[in-house]
Design an enzyme around this catalytic site. Sequence first.
Site, short mmCIF file in Angstrom:
data_model
loop_
_atom_site.label_atom_id
_atom_site.label_comp_id
_atom_site.label_asym_id
_atom_site.label_seq_id
_atom_site.Cartn_x
_atom_site.Cartn_y
_atom_site.Cartn_z
CD GLN A 91 -0.97 9.86 -4.21
OE1 GLN A 91 -0.64 8.77 -4.68
NE2 GLN A 91 -1.41 9.97 -2.97
CE1 TYR A 123 10.28 13.10 7.29
CE2 TYR A 123 8.23 13.35 8.48
CZ TYR A 123 9.57 13.67 8.31
OH TYR A 123 10.18 14.55 9.16
CG HIS A 127 3.29 4.80 7.26
ND1 HIS A 127 3.80 6.04 7.58
CD2 HIS A 127 2.50 4.99 6.18
CE1 HIS A 127 3.36 6.94 6.73
NE2 HIS A 127 2.57 6.33 5.86
O1 PAF Z 1 -2.04 6.77 1.24
C1 PAF Z 1 -0.98 6.97 0.62
O2 PAF Z 1 0.10 7.16 1.20
C2 PAF Z 1 -1.00 7.03 -0.91
O3 PAF Z 1 -2.16 7.62 -1.37
C3 PAF Z 1 -0.78 5.66 -1.57
C4 PAF Z 1 -1.92 4.71 -1.25
C5 PAF Z 1 0.54 5.08 -1.11
C6 PAF Z 1 -0.71 5.82 -3.10
O4 PAF Z 1 0.33 6.65 -3.48
#
Ligand code: PAF
Length: 288
Positions: free
Chosen positions: A64, A32, A37
């Site tokens: 997570q 997304y 990013h």
């Molecule tokens: O920051 C994120 O999007 C996530 O925590 C990561 C570093 C891609 C790990 O899944």
Amino acid sequence: MRIVRSPAAMQRLALDWKRSGRRVGFVPTMGYLHDGHLSLVRHARGRVGDGGVVVVSIYVNPTQFAPTEDLSRYPRDWARDTRLCREEGVDVVFAPTDASMYAGRDAGRYSTHVVEEQLSRGMEGASRPTHFRGVTTVVAKLFNLVLPDLAVFGAKDWQQAAVIRRMATDLNFPVKVVVAPTRREPDGLAMSSRNAYLSPSERAQAVVLSRVLAQARAAVRSARRPLGAAVLRARLASLVSKQPDARVDYIEFFDPETLAPTARVGRGAHLALAVFVGKTRLIDNGRL
Ligand code: PAF
């Protein structure tokens, strides 16, 4: 641009790059994608140079998220993500499946995790007790598959970047952890995939996070001596409470390197906060 699905294929490709001496820049994401990013991708490209390769992983890592969190609702847009990566000149998108990353997990046959035990305790770690274990585990796995020379993380997740850097040092990963600045919307809201959850009224209220930062910075910079953390926290929390749908999860002042909380807040201290706006939990941070 190549799309790689299998962890084994990703690792084979990375080993080929290593043998031919190509530098690998890596941007781990949960997809997304937004301009924040893409700025990490540009950072990676700038650092590996023309002969180097840039890999973006797109993987919504289940470990997570706590059972009560937004895993199934997490926003996804594969077509748009891959288009943006292609336009940005990404070489490889690595998008594994849960079954390949955590084979046997549902049947209790996945049992190895990576845990950082110091920097991950407070703030996000206190509010989301299983979160960092999931992050360090998946990032360690991704480092082992992509074999990057450098990996770029956003400063919006300041604690995450510190935890990952510590993990990389402690476990001798030969990777440089780079932190790139937070990208913001014109009104100051830090870019985040979770902003997509906000209703128009919540979106308007969400600007309070960056206002808290601005107000804290102004207070610290106009004071002649460091301010008491409790008093400053209460002032900032009252700013949040003026928004009808906003609720403070935490406001913390700390040393930006060690993440140790500070009782007296002066210039150079760091502020991080987490605020629920409606049901959406947003975070932000900055140097004072
Ligand atoms: O920051 C994120 O999007 C996530 O925590 C990561 C570093 C891609 C790990 O899944």
